[in-house]
Design a protein around this motif. Structure first.
Motif, PDB file in Angstrom:
ATOM      1  N   HIS A 236      -2.766 -13.633  -6.112  1.00 46.13           N
ATOM      2  CA  HIS A 236      -2.327 -13.838  -7.427  1.00 46.13           C
ATOM      3  C   HIS A 236      -3.389 -12.965  -8.407  1.00 46.13           C
ATOM      4  CE1 HIS A 236      -1.323 -17.385  -4.921  1.00 46.13           C
ATOM      5  NE2 HIS A 236      -2.233 -17.502  -4.237  1.00 46.13           N
ATOM      6  N   LYS A 237      -2.508 -13.778  -9.892  1.00 45.19           N
ATOM      7  CA  LYS A 237      -3.199 -12.683 -11.310  1.00 45.19           C
ATOM      8  C   LYS A 237      -4.294 -13.313 -11.212  1.00 45.19           C
ATOM      9  CE  LYS A 237       1.852 -12.174 -13.168  1.00 45.19           C
ATOM     10  NZ  LYS A 237       2.026 -12.353 -14.496  1.00 45.19           N
ATOM     11  N   LEU A 238      -5.109 -12.096 -12.058  1.00 42.68           N
ATOM     12  CA  LEU A 238      -6.619 -13.189 -11.986  1.00 42.68           C
ATOM     13  C   LEU A 238      -7.196 -11.975 -13.147  1.00 42.68           C
ATOM     14  CD1 LEU A 238      -9.754 -14.384 -11.415  1.00 42.68           C
ATOM     15  CD2 LEU A 238     -10.232 -12.289 -10.666  1.00 42.68           C
ATOM     16  N   GLY A 239      -6.882 -12.633 -14.477  1.00 50.12           N
ATOM     17  CA  GLY A 239      -7.705 -12.127 -15.873  1.00 50.12           C
ATOM     18  C   GLY A 239      -5.965 -11.343 -16.383  1.00 50.12           C
ATOM     19  N   GLU A 240      -6.635 -10.473 -17.009  1.00 50.64           N
ATOM     20  CA  GLU A 240      -6.037  -9.808 -17.345  1.00 50.64           C
ATOM     21  C   GLU A 240      -4.902  -8.723 -16.785  1.00 50.64           C
ATOM     22  OE1 GLU A 240      -6.775  -8.036 -21.430  1.00 50.64           O
ATOM     23  OE2 GLU A 240      -6.952 -10.151 -22.312  1.00 50.64           O
ATOM     24  N   ALA A 241      -6.051  -7.906 -16.262  1.00 48.92           N
ATOM     25  CA  ALA A 241      -5.965  -6.663 -15.247  1.00 48.92           C
ATOM     26  C   ALA A 241      -5.931  -7.054 -13.363  1.00 48.92           C
ATOM     27  CB  ALA A 241      -6.635  -5.452 -15.457  1.00 48.92           C
ATOM     28  N   ASP A 242      -6.663  -8.163 -13.050  1.00 50.37           N
ATOM     29  CA  ASP A 242      -7.380  -8.162 -11.727  1.00 50.37           C
ATOM     30  C   ASP A 242      -5.760  -9.228 -10.519  1.00 50.37           C
ATOM     31  OD1 ASP A 242      -9.099  -6.737 -12.773  1.00 50.37           O
ATOM     32  OD2 ASP A 242     -10.491  -8.023 -12.828  1.00 50.37           O
ATOM     33  N   ARG A 243      -5.868  -9.036  -9.616  1.00 53.33           N
ATOM     34  CA  ARG A 243      -5.870  -9.729  -8.912  1.00 53.33           C
ATOM     35  C   ARG A 243      -6.468 -10.144  -7.361  1.00 53.33           C
ATOM     36  NH1 ARG A 243      -0.378 -10.125  -8.834  1.00 53.33           N
ATOM     37  NH2 ARG A 243       1.228  -8.335 -10.219  1.00 53.33           N
ATOM     38  N   ILE A 244      -6.348 -10.993  -7.339  1.00 51.41           N
ATOM     39  CA  ILE A 244      -6.675 -12.140  -5.931  1.00 51.41           C
ATOM     40  C   ILE A 244      -5.948 -11.299  -4.923  1.00 51.41           C
ATOM     41  CG2 ILE A 244      -7.473 -13.718  -4.292  1.00 51.41           C
ATOM     42  CD1 ILE A 244      -8.695 -15.272  -7.672  1.00 51.41           C
ATOM     43  N   VAL A 245      -6.317 -11.116  -4.309  1.00 50.86           N
ATOM     44  CA  VAL A 245      -5.651 -10.525  -2.937  1.00 50.86           C
ATOM     45  C   VAL A 245      -6.096 -11.005  -1.316  1.00 50.86           C
ATOM     46  CG1 VAL A 245      -4.446  -8.491  -1.212  1.00 50.86           C
ATOM     47  CG2 VAL A 245      -5.203  -8.793  -3.471  1.00 50.86           C
ATOM     48  N   THR A 246      -5.593 -11.906  -0.708  1.00 53.45           N
ATOM     49  CA  THR A 246      -6.049 -12.131   0.632  1.00 53.45           C
ATOM     50  C   THR A 246      -4.764 -11.698   1.960  1.00 53.45           C
ATOM     51  OG1 THR A 246      -4.976 -14.828  -0.389  1.00 53.45           O
ATOM     52  CG2 THR A 246      -5.034 -14.597   2.088  1.00 53.45           C
ATOM     53  N   MET A 247      -5.701 -11.891   2.365  1.00 51.69           N
ATOM     54  CA  MET A 247      -5.601 -10.497   3.778  1.00 51.69           C
ATOM     55  C   MET A 247      -5.643 -10.519   5.314  1.00 51.69           C
ATOM     56  SD  MET A 247      -6.884  -6.381   1.939  1.00 51.69           S
ATOM     57  CE  MET A 247      -8.369  -7.631   1.003  1.00 51.69           C
ATOM     58  N   LEU A 248      -4.947 -10.508   5.880  1.00 54.04           N
ATOM     59  CA  LEU A 248      -5.295 -10.742   7.612  1.00 54.04           C
ATOM     60  C   LEU A 248      -6.031  -9.176   7.656  1.00 54.04           C
ATOM     61  CD1 LEU A 248      -5.197 -12.782   9.751  1.00 54.04           C
ATOM     62  CD2 LEU A 248      -2.950 -11.417  10.350  1.00 54.04           C
ATOM     63  N   THR A 249      -7.189  -9.072   8.176  1.00 51.19           N
ATOM     64  CA  THR A 249      -7.872  -8.178   9.011  1.00 51.19           C
ATOM     65  C   THR A 249      -7.424  -7.764  10.033  1.00 51.19           C
ATOM     66  OG1 THR A 249      -9.903  -8.902   8.538  1.00 51.19           O
ATOM     67  CG2 THR A 249      -8.651  -7.667   6.548  1.00 51.19           C
ATOM     68  N   ARG A 250      -7.652  -6.818  11.055  1.00 49.90           N
ATOM     69  CA  ARG A 250      -7.780  -6.640  12.537  1.00 49.90           C
ATOM     70  C   ARG A 250      -8.907  -6.993  12.606  1.00 49.90           C
ATOM     71  NH1 ARG A 250      -8.455  -0.362  14.252  1.00 49.90           N
ATOM     72  NH2 ARG A 250     -10.241  -0.616  13.095  1.00 49.90           N
ATOM     73  N   ASP A 251     -10.412  -7.098  12.389  1.00 48.69           N
ATOM     74  CA  ASP A 251     -11.570  -7.853  12.435  1.00 48.69           C
ATOM     75  C   ASP A 251     -11.780  -8.575  12.273  1.00 48.69           C
ATOM     76  OD1 ASP A 251     -11.503  -5.276  15.267  1.00 48.69           O
ATOM     77  OD2 ASP A 251     -11.790  -4.112  13.658  1.00 48.69           O
ATOM     78  N   HIS A 252     -12.060  -8.775  10.650  1.00 52.96           N
ATOM     79  CA  HIS A 252     -12.911  -9.903   9.544  1.00 52.96           C
ATOM     80  C   HIS A 252     -11.773 -11.041   9.703  1.00 52.96           C
ATOM     81  CE1 HIS A 252     -15.158  -6.118   9.363  1.00 52.96           C
ATOM     82  NE2 HIS A 252     -16.297  -6.783   9.253  1.00 52.96           N
ATOM     83  N   GLY A 253     -10.793 -11.313  10.634  1.00 53.31           N
ATOM     84  CA  GLY A 253      -9.535 -12.432  10.008  1.00 53.31           C
ATOM     85  C   GLY A 253      -9.530 -12.259   8.492  1.00 53.31           C
ATOM     86  N   LYS A 254      -8.589 -13.528   7.984  1.00 57.23           N
ATOM     87  CA  LYS A 254      -8.370 -13.691   6.542  1.00 57.23           C
ATOM     88  C   LYS A 254      -9.980 -13.267   5.486  1.00 57.23           C
ATOM     89  CE  LYS A 254      -6.834 -17.493   5.625  1.00 57.23           C
ATOM     90  NZ  LYS A 254      -5.728 -19.022   5.285  1.00 57.23           N
TER      91      LYS A 254
END
Length: 248
Positions: A14-32
């Motif tokens: 998802h866009k955040l501000g003018e240049a950033d993003r919020i990224v949702t990831m599924l990780t191997r050891d730390h879950g979402k």
């Protein structure tokens, strides 16, 4: 701030501000994990193309109070680049990551089975090893099984009587015998039951040899079953391209 590193599959951004993003990831050891990737929307960003849905990355993050911060990203598998070239692959992968995002509700809780399942499914899609629709339906059935909603295809889901059975109840957990059959149950073809069982167990010889009409019937039952037990609509399922599911 504590620093940690993990393998991750990007689910959505998802866009955040003018240049950033919020990224949702599924990780191997730390879950979402939800994290801010700073500056990735700038054309000069070196990691922006790596933080796209379906990408498998090695990511380093700082723990934050509300959102973690991405500090370093290395590419492991560019699944997104291969999948984006084919609309059928893209729509199937989109349904996979949406379903995963829904099933893995808690953040920072281990979800290794979900990670391995999604990793394998995206890899299979990107290599075009099987029809995209079959890979998607197999993924959905297995994801539900991990979540505790495994459907029954060979015994009655209500009384346990051995099949084969002729009725399938979405709300009842799968196949049902004549004595347990509920009003409104579907009546799939025997070949469709065989295909569904093969998709759940990973029997690709049977799945790949299936007929187009049985694939379509199975896909409809899987979609209905998934959305009933998740108690929400998986919107991307409505856009899945089944054009390649022609079978032999």
């Amino acid at each position: 701030m504590p620093l940690y590193r993990d393998h991750a599959i990007v689910l959505r951004t998802h866009k955040l501000g003018e240049a950033d993003r919020i990224v949702t990831m599924l990780t191997r050891d730390h879950g979402k994990v939800r994290a801010v990737a700073k500056g990735v929307r700038r054309t000069t960003s070196r990691i922006g193309s790596r933080m796209e849905p379906f990408m498998l990355v090695d990511v380093q993050l700082y723990e934050g109070r509300n959102l973690d911060i991405v500090s370093q990203v290395e590419m492991r598998e560019p699944y997104a680049r291969r999948i984006a070239e084919d609309y059928a692959l893209f729509t199937a992968a989109t349904a996979m990551v949406e379903t995963t995002d829904t099933i893995v509700a808690q953040e920072k809780e281990p979800a290794r089975e979900n990670y391995r399942l999604l990793h394998g499914a995206l890899g299979t899609l990107s290599r075009k090893e099987h029809d995209a629709g079959l890979v998607l339906d197999s993924f959905l059935l297995r994801a539900l099984a991990i979540a505790g909603y495994a459907p029954s295809f060979d015994v009655c889901a209500t009384c346990g009587a051995k099949g084969p059975h002729r009725a399938f109840a979405v709300s009842g957990g799968g196949a049902t015998c004549e004595n347990c059959r509920a009003p409104g149950s579907a009546a799939p073809a025997p070949e469709t039951f065989s295909l569904l069982a093969a998709l759940l167990t990973g029997d690709w010889a049977t799945s790949d040899a299936s007929d187009a009409r049985h694939r379509r019937e199975a896909a409809g039952l899987v979609a209905a079953y998934v959305q009933f037990h998740l108690e929400r609509q998986v919107r991307s399922l409505g856009h899945v391209d089944r054009g390649g599911s022609e079978g032999p």
